[in-house]
Design a protein around this motif. Structure first.
Motif, PDB file in Angstrom:
ATOM      1  N   PHE A 806    -111.081   0.924  -0.359  1.00  0.00           N
ATOM      2  CA  PHE A 806    -109.850   0.882  -1.147  1.00  0.00           C
ATOM      3  C   PHE A 806    -109.168  -0.468  -1.043  1.00  0.00           C
ATOM      4  CE2 PHE A 806    -110.142   5.477  -1.560  1.00  0.00           C
ATOM      5  CZ  PHE A 806    -109.658   5.654  -2.847  1.00  0.00           C
ATOM      6  N   TRP A 887    -107.845   0.293 -18.093  1.00  0.00           N
ATOM      7  CA  TRP A 887    -108.665   1.474 -17.788  1.00  0.00           C
ATOM      8  C   TRP A 887    -110.058   1.070 -17.360  1.00  0.00           C
ATOM      9  CZ3 TRP A 887    -106.047   5.521 -16.772  1.00  0.00           C
ATOM     10  CH2 TRP A 887    -104.849   5.786 -17.433  1.00  0.00           C
ATOM     11  N   ALA A 888    -110.587   0.046 -18.015  1.00  0.00           N
ATOM     12  CA  ALA A 888    -111.928  -0.401 -17.642  1.00  0.00           C
ATOM     13  C   ALA A 888    -111.929  -0.894 -16.200  1.00  0.00           C
ATOM     14  CB  ALA A 888    -112.385  -1.511 -18.581  1.00  0.00           C
ATOM     15  N   LEU A 890    -109.775  -0.098 -13.882  1.00  0.00           N
ATOM     16  CA  LEU A 890    -109.540   1.045 -12.998  1.00  0.00           C
ATOM     17  C   LEU A 890    -110.850   1.794 -12.753  1.00  0.00           C
ATOM     18  CD1 LEU A 890    -107.237   2.513 -11.549  1.00  0.00           C
ATOM     19  CD2 LEU A 890    -107.104   4.054 -13.493  1.00  0.00           C
ATOM     20  N   ALA A 891    -111.595   2.024 -13.844  1.00  0.00           N
ATOM     21  CA  ALA A 891    -112.887   2.703 -13.690  1.00  0.00           C
ATOM     22  C   ALA A 891    -113.780   1.907 -12.754  1.00  0.00           C
ATOM     23  CB  ALA A 891    -113.548   2.883 -15.047  1.00  0.00           C
ATOM     24  N   PHE A 894    -112.649   2.362  -9.136  1.00  0.00           N
ATOM     25  CA  PHE A 894    -113.079   3.650  -8.568  1.00  0.00           C
ATOM     26  C   PHE A 894    -114.582   3.660  -8.324  1.00  0.00           C
ATOM     27  CE2 PHE A 894    -109.116   5.652 -10.415  1.00  0.00           C
ATOM     28  CZ  PHE A 894    -108.577   5.941  -9.185  1.00  0.00           C
ATOM     29  N   ALA A 895    -115.319   3.126  -9.307  1.00  0.00           N
ATOM     30  CA  ALA A 895    -116.776   3.111  -9.159  1.00  0.00           C
ATOM     31  C   ALA A 895    -117.151   2.315  -7.918  1.00  0.00           C
ATOM     32  CB  ALA A 895    -117.421   2.511 -10.394  1.00  0.00           C
ATOM     33  N   VAL A 897    -115.390   1.926  -5.231  1.00  0.00           N
ATOM     34  CA  VAL A 897    -115.097   2.728  -4.039  1.00  0.00           C
ATOM     35  C   VAL A 897    -116.242   3.696  -3.768  1.00  0.00           C
ATOM     36  CG1 VAL A 897    -113.591   4.498  -3.089  1.00  0.00           C
ATOM     37  CG2 VAL A 897    -112.612   2.517  -4.222  1.00  0.00           C
ATOM     38  N   ILE A 898    -116.687   4.385  -4.826  1.00  0.00           N
ATOM     39  CA  ILE A 898    -117.763   5.376  -4.638  1.00  0.00           C
ATOM     40  C   ILE A 898    -119.020   4.691  -4.131  1.00  0.00           C
ATOM     41  CG2 ILE A 898    -119.278   6.992  -5.825  1.00  0.00           C
ATOM     42  CD1 ILE A 898    -116.995   7.554  -7.736  1.00  0.00           C
ATOM     43  N   GLN A 901    -118.470   3.259  -0.532  1.00  0.00           N
ATOM     44  CA  GLN A 901    -118.400   4.301   0.486  1.00  0.00           C
ATOM     45  C   GLN A 901    -119.774   4.904   0.757  1.00  0.00           C
ATOM     46  OE1 GLN A 901    -115.993   7.698  -0.497  1.00  0.00           O
ATOM     47  NE2 GLN A 901    -116.100   8.516   1.569  1.00  0.00           N
TER      48      GLN A 901
END
Lengths: 966, 966
Positions: A806, A887-888, A890-891, A894-895, A897-898, A901
């Motif tokens: 994050f 939004w792009a 942000l996506a 998040f991607a 992070v996934i 992780q």
């Protein structure tokens, strides 16, 4: 409260027992008779002796005549060893009984009645009999008299309990010597010695693994491995402490659980050194824990007696002095010279000796600290390299170049309502360049590196632990010992109270505290914990408000010098306030956690410890990390946009970040917290406070004679002045919080490992000094691992992965840069990135009353200003809405992070799986040892059979074999 | 290859030894003399007997005279027990030696020379001496003779090795009886009996915990807990198997590692039953493994001898017959009746008895299977409820209502190039409604539920395991036994080869296989594994191509009946082809994994097993799940958009999903795979194949006499016809794959637990039947846990969390619906959702040649058609670009994955932490037991002291105490 309850209980007990004194045939009057005369002189209870009479006679001579001439020559010149397992000592200062033969393995102290009350003791017997009389003849005030009488009862009860306990101990085979108020008034000592038979018996029960006479060769791997090993040993030779160590030896004694039936396996020629002082004291402690004192129902073992004040302290003795005239070579002195010294900070620790002296648990702590510190070296190096990389590339960094470029004439929207005006982006040049030091491509690499580092550290420690277990003969030791399950004194007390209440109910089964009994405590704990977490949050919010309001106030002021230094001032004061609060609350939370745990009344010491650690960990962790989490993830998120800011408490706008992201500020906060916390806590709490306490303890004694006294003090008296050992938990806790700092936000502060390393190098020696010089010797506790701390470390390193993910994706600008470069950039570079991150704002859309007071501050009229966000421009169909880019990105965040992780977790698991928990050579050795033992017994079997066949009664000549093999 | 090498080695050995025969004093000529005459009759080697002479005499009588009248009355009538630890048996069919006294604890079989070669054995001695002669006088063809001679040498060598091994066994104290070719020609049996002294000695070495005479009360909790317990026991009484069980007993014998020195602790009155048959055989096996056969260098233990063909089989015996005349009550029969029967599928398993008969490892497997099946019940119930919820709400579902609404006249773009035309969305009505059954709000709940279920299952199993460990007295048992570390025969063979090669090199240290030696094998394995994974992928891709091409071909065809059933046909055939391929490749991969592992030559059996499991798991798992993963995550993702489709292999468009998402198809695939795989594998491989094999084995014997023979066969002969026990790994593997099906994609198929449950109810009894009736008795292996399988289960349940997160967020329409509802919907409902998901396409933008051939198929001209994607419309500034909604939904999908993964992981960890690994009552019991043991020994100590003091030589009267207490 509790003290009174104790008294009441004691009185009830007496009522219940009738006169316990008579039943036990307690010859107290005799003792009392000699009391007043010899209250300052040494007196010994004859009953505590079970040495042969002649020795006792000499003892008495000794105690009567030579008390003041305690020179080292006394004693040994007079007598010779009569028992083969006892050895005379040439110094009375050594930890031996008055006879100079029997070693003191353990010391109990108790509170001795003051002369004041001793006077009344003369009338004790009458008091006891005439309990209903309101006053004793010696006193006028009936109330005071009653109180004193009650105190007397209490004292007597304690004495009775002590006597019973000691009687039971003697039944277990221990030998004791009592000493009251010799040099330290008001303190009685019970010196305990465990004879050879007792040691053997208990060692068998405890399944202590002892070295047998059978030796075997330790293989250091074959061929290349051996050579590499030799080379490493050669290189690290100057780093090794000067301690006789088994590292370089090629032979190891086969260990086997001690058993008297297999005594031919062991080398019992020197009974004095077969069990070392650590083992002896832990054996005695084992007996002390087990021995019952039936006077108080449900009460068992020394911990209960300590809890109810029958004894005040219980401790084993140090091996000898560190310095001074009487100091000969002993383990403590070696430790002092080769371990507890700052001058040898670069050396390895003599872990084997630490374990030998302090036991496995303490040994494991220092071994762990050593491994941690060692592992910090590569982390610190890589961290410094990453930082240097940032420094080196700061001039090539396109975004900061664009910000610093005067030609990009970008006008930014005002930082605050009304008071502030428009400003030029180029003024943020410095911050942008500084940000790059911590927010660059290498940061991502470093975060991944540190996640793997944490896994490697865990694995490395597991292996090291396994190796130590093997070297220390702890393989096969089960941690769930009986000893852990003894109920605590407080628990027993509560159970007793409950059973007293329930007397009417017909059930006679064993009473215990059920959930219902504990519900109030549990509720309090939950409520309290939630409340404290809220307090922590409130404090953070308070600091935020402080910063916001100060900032606004400073902006308002018209002094220009103020305004230029605004940000720096606010940041620094904020961080310092945070630091101070953290340090204060740390202590407060520690105390609260202890209080809550005591209220919970856990059953056993183990569960007490676990619950305490759990609570302390949550509170201290929240305390240390809430400000940092706020800074990393919340600051600058909820600010709204120009024309529609979000306000708190009426008119304060939420804090914004500097243009280049909050990472910089996070970094400053981390730096100040880490440095400040470690410096202050180390200096103040770990060095200052113990010194102060020691001074206070010694103050109690006459100051004048102190120096002389120091020279003539016995070992047990000297140790009495040392601080009690309070467990390793505070040490571990400190390190865990530090580990959190190092791993959790490492993406934002690559220098954290370096700071931690520097701190730990000092910490090791500091703790070592404390253990060797400041504290009483801890009871040697056997342990195979570091217990709950490993779980916490593991949990932290897991949380670190997600937190770092994050930090990289949300706090740093890494993802926006990446997305810009690969999706929006016309030429695939970062040129134009700064412009891309800034949205447009039409100044006519300001809410009325929030426009800047000086719109022409920059010297020209501003129609459109810029602000950092991804929003549609005022001229689009959806003005000020989040744009497609938002939004792009942000996506993408998040991607990331996934991916981060899961990839890091997978890699960690892979590393975990790849590195075997048990080092190859150790598993080979263990296997070899097992085979040897089977072989040994098979041979013995055959020997037996042979003997049975030919009728030869002589024992199997096993002991001669090793020598022929060697 | 290997056989020849063996022969060579053996010959070399003989050369090296000179004449091993002479050295060993081997009286082979005597044996051979009696050989030809009695090749079909029973002959016994006299040396294998060590019973007193009189018994032997009777034996000989028995063997000579009463061989054909093997009626149950023989024997016992003739003799009486002479040794207190032996018991006569009234049936020769029982597993006893010919004397009817000594129990057969283990059987070794070997290959007996055929009469053909027996003839030549007469000239064996001359052959051995005149080895260089090219031909023996009896034969003409020199080559054939040489070959036969070599075979003879080989046979002789095997015999010599056997003799040496058996000699060594006898030295270890075992007793043996040999039997050759009585009823089964070509097979020799060595029956092994372990006398009492050997059993005691080995039990002590193995630290077997045995029940002592000391009993103690087992507390079933107090008050309410006890009542609840009683109630549960009452309710579940009809579910309990009719087996004498310790569940209801309130007393338990204190267990303690057996030791001859502490023999007064144990109840040794019945020496026959003190060690049960399972323990006896495992003790014998322990000796067999340890005993060396020095004739072949580096070779040790029975496994090497089995590997090199010295013995063909080694197995312990079953307790008795299941049915038939001679069947009296024995554990095997009880198990057959109360466990291995489909009619009692609803009952609990008699796990205690299973463990008693088969040992801990098998017991744990069935216990685990039982726990798993039990845990599947709630999962299946919730799954069915979720499914029913879908059924119930299908009519209220707004999106499917909108799709089915004729008024929404939505024209969709063609499904394929040219051949297909525009179609109306309303035709997808059925699919949309069916999709809702599996893709609704309850699915998310179910996915979370199943993640927690998996954790609960793990925890429940850990507790159950701990409980079993306690009941089975396995606490304190260390798994890393010496026995595991014995090198395998193949490994030793390789090492031997290597050491022969290295003879010139000066090093004499122990040779072992290094990384260098293994590199070729490792490389092969890595390459092979990667290749196989690619094969799996290729197969999936092949099936996809099949579907695409068939689809296109069918679309092309003008027959209308074809075209209507296109989708159904393609889906069904595709799934069936997939299923068949999976089942075939499963077997292939299993074989390849075994081959690769053999090539790797792991050192120990344990590492062999682990490596094999690892490889098999990867391959089988990839095989089973690749098609499903493709369907869930890749299908329908990479199709491009109208006017710009992505083509594979020239002209095939990638598969699209049905309008309502791929979840429906994923569901069908899962359903077919699970059902088909389980039905086919269960029926064909687990029932069919073993039956066939058994038939084949019995075929070898004369068919006519088979029936009569069956009646007169001895136990060891009957067991010889049973299948060998091949380990539990295939059983576990099957269950793990099933567990994967149940947890990994449970979000898409809530009925999976139900299917698994139904399968497992059958599976338990099927496996039970196999173990009791079809297989030889396995060697009882002690185990504390299910080992690597637990790790795999844990890993799977972790992966399941992330897979389910992705299924919910990417495969299902859950997130788009949610985002629409809360971000875009004008009224907060799903009205208009279908329209929102469809992008616009201007038909004039079709690539030339891809327009539909029949544009007027629907009856009107189409200007703009719709397709399922979030893209900008043709009339925007950025036509056909991903729209803002696309990015917003993507961000939401990723965010959901992060939240779901971390929340579920946190919850799992919390559940894990909340539920203690050791059940409360068990930890109390263990603590109690420990205390009792300490108490016992303390009493003993005091007794000893007392005896020493008053000079009483009688042993401590411990044995009388429990009876007075009881």
């Amino acid at each position: 409260m509790k003290g009174e309850d104790d008294v009441n209980t004691a009185m009830k007990d007496e009522e219940a027992d009738g006169s316990g004194e008579k039943l036990l045939g307690f010859n107290s009057t005799e003792e009392q008779a000699s009391g007043p005369g010899g209250q300052d002189s040494m007196w010994r209870n004859e009953r505590y002796e079970s040495v042969p009479l002649d020795v006792k006679g000499i003892d008495e001579d000794n105690s009567k005549g030579t008390r003041d001439s305690l020179n080292p020559q006394t004693g040994s010149a007079l007598r010779k060893p009569r028992q083969s397992d006892e050895r005379p000592k040439d110094s009375n200062l050594w930890p031996y009984f008055q006879d100079g033969l029997r070693r003191i393995d353990y010391v109990l102290t108790y509170h001795v009645q003051k002369p004041h009350s001793a006077r009344k003791k003369k009338s004790r017997s009458c008091c006891l009999r005439g309990r209903n009389r309101t006053s004793s003849p010696a006193h006028e005030d009936p109330e005071l008299a009653a109180q004193e009488q009650r105190l007397d009862y209490h004292e007597d009860d304690l004495r009775l309990r002590r006597d019973e306990f000691e009687e039971n101990l003697r039944e277990m085979g221990l030998e004791m010597e009592k000493e009251e108020g010799t040099k330290i008034p008001g303190v009685g000592f019970v010196k305990i010695h465990a004879p050879w038979e007792v040691l053997c018996r208990e060692a068998e029960f405890m399944k202590l693994k002892m070295p047998t006479i059978k030796k075997y060769e330790v293989s250091h791997g074959s061929g290349i491995a051996e050579k590499v090993n030799m080379f490493i040993q050669k290189v690290t030779a100057p780093l090794q402490p000067k301690v006789v160590d088994s590292r370089t030896e090629n032979e190891k004694h086969l260990s086997y659980p001690f058993s008297r039936e297999k005594r031919h396996l062991f080398d019992l020629s020197d009974r004095n050194s077969f069990f070392n002082s650590k083992t002896r004291s832990s054996i005695v402690y084992e007996i002390l824990k087990r021995t019952k004192c039936t006077r108080a129902k449900y009460i068992m073992g020394i911990s209960s007696l300590l809890g109810s004040g029958v004894y005040t302290e219980a401790y084993p003795l140090h091996d000898g002095d560190i310095d001074g005239v009487h100091a000969e070579t002993n383990d403590r002195k070696i430790l002092y010279e080769e371990w507890a010294s700052y001058s040898i900070f670069y050396k390895y620790q003599p872990i084997g000796l630490v374990r030998k002296y302090f036991g496995e648990k303490v040994g494991l702590y220092f071994a762990w600290l050593g491994v941690y510190t060692q592992m910090l070296i590569p982390a610190a190096v890589v961290g410094v390299i990453v930082f240097l990389y940032g420094c080196a590339t700061v001039d090539d960094n396109i975004p900061s170049m664009e910000i610093c470029d005067e030609r990009n004439n970008i006008t930014m929207c005002p930082m605050c309502d009304r008071a502030c005006s428009y400003w030029k982006l180029v003024t943020a040049c410095g911050t942008a360049r500084a940000s790059h030091l911590f927010d660059n491509a290498a940061t991502v690499f470093f975060a991944i590196f540190m996640a793997l580092w944490a896994t490697m550290f865990m694995e490395h420690w597991k292996r090291r632990q396994m190796r130590l277990n093997y070297i220390w003969d702890m393989t096969g030791f089960e941690d769930t010992e009986v000893s852990h399950s003894h109920p605590r004194a407080e628990y027993e007390f509560h159970v007793m109270k409950k059973s007293l209440k329930k007397e009417k109910s017909p059930k006679t089964g064993n009473v215990k505290l059920t959930c219902t009994d504990r519900m109030p405590a549990y509720m309090t704990i939950i409520v309290m914990m939630i409340f404290l977490i809220f307090v922590t949050l409130a404090i953070v919010f308070g600091v935020v408000l402080y910063r916001v309001s100060i900032m606004t106030a400073l902006h308002m002021s018209s002094t220009p010098t103020f305004r230029t230094n605004i940000r720096a001032t606010v940041k620094t004061t904020g961080a310092v306030i945070n630091l101070i609060i953290i340090i204060i609350m740390d202590e407060v939370y520690g105390a609260i956690a202890r209080w809550l745990t005591i209220m919970e009344v856990p059953k056993t010491d183990k569960s007490f410890e676990e619950r305490l650690i759990f609570k302390t960990f949550i509170l201290k962790f929240a305390n240390a990390f809430t400000p940092i989490v706020y800074l990393a993830f919340f600051r600058g998120r909820l600010i709204g946009r120009p024309g529609k800011y979000i306000y708190v408490l009426g008119s304060y706008r939420m804090e914004e970040c500097a243009h280049a992201g909050c990472l910089m500020e996070l970094c400053i906060q981390l730096c100040i917290t880490m440095l400040g916390k470690q410096l202050i806590q180390n200096n103040l709490f770990e060095i200052g406070v113990p010194k102060l306490k020691k001074l206070l303890r010694q103050r109690k004694i006459d100051k004048k004679h102190q120096e002389e006294l120091n020279k003539t003090l016995h070992r047990h008296e000297k140790d009495h002045f040392l601080g009690p050992f309070v467990g390793l938990n505070p040490e571990y806790m400190e390190m865990i919080i530090q580990f959190g700092m190092v791993t959790l936000f490492v993406a934002s502060f690559p220098l954290a490992p370096l700071f931690a390393l520097l701190n730990n190098i000092i910490e090791i020696r500091l703790d070592a000094k404390k253990f060797v010089t400041e504290l009483r010797r801890p009871i040697a506790v056997r342990a195979k691992d570091i217990g709950i701390w490993y779980t916490l470390l593991r949990g932290l390193s897991k949380v670190a992965v997600i937190v770092n993910a994050f930090v990289i994706s949300f706090t740093s600008d890494f993802i926006p840069r990446l997305v810009y470069q690969y999706m929006y950039s016309p030429d695939g570079t970062l040129h134009g990135f700064v412009n891309h991150t800034l949205a447009y704002f039409n100044v006519s859309h300001f809410q009325p009353g929030t426009e800047p007071l000086e719109p022409l501050h920059l010297g020209y009229r501003v129609d459109v200003c810029r602000y950092k966000d991804y929003r549609d421009p005022p001229w689009s169909d959806t003005p000020y809405e989040f744009s497609r880019e938002f939004w792009a990105i942000l996506a993408a965040r998040f991607a990331f992070v996934i991916v981060f992780q899961n990839v890091v977790m997978l890699m960690s698991d892979f590393v975990d799986w790849l590195i075997p928990d048990i080092p190859k050579d150790i598993s080979v050795q263990i296997h070899k040892e097992r085979n040897l033992i089977v072989e040994l017994f098979m041979k013995e079997e055959r020997g037996k059979k042979y003997r049975n066949t030919i009728g030869d009664p002589s024992p199997q000549p096993l002991r001669s074999r090793p020598s022929s093999q060697a």
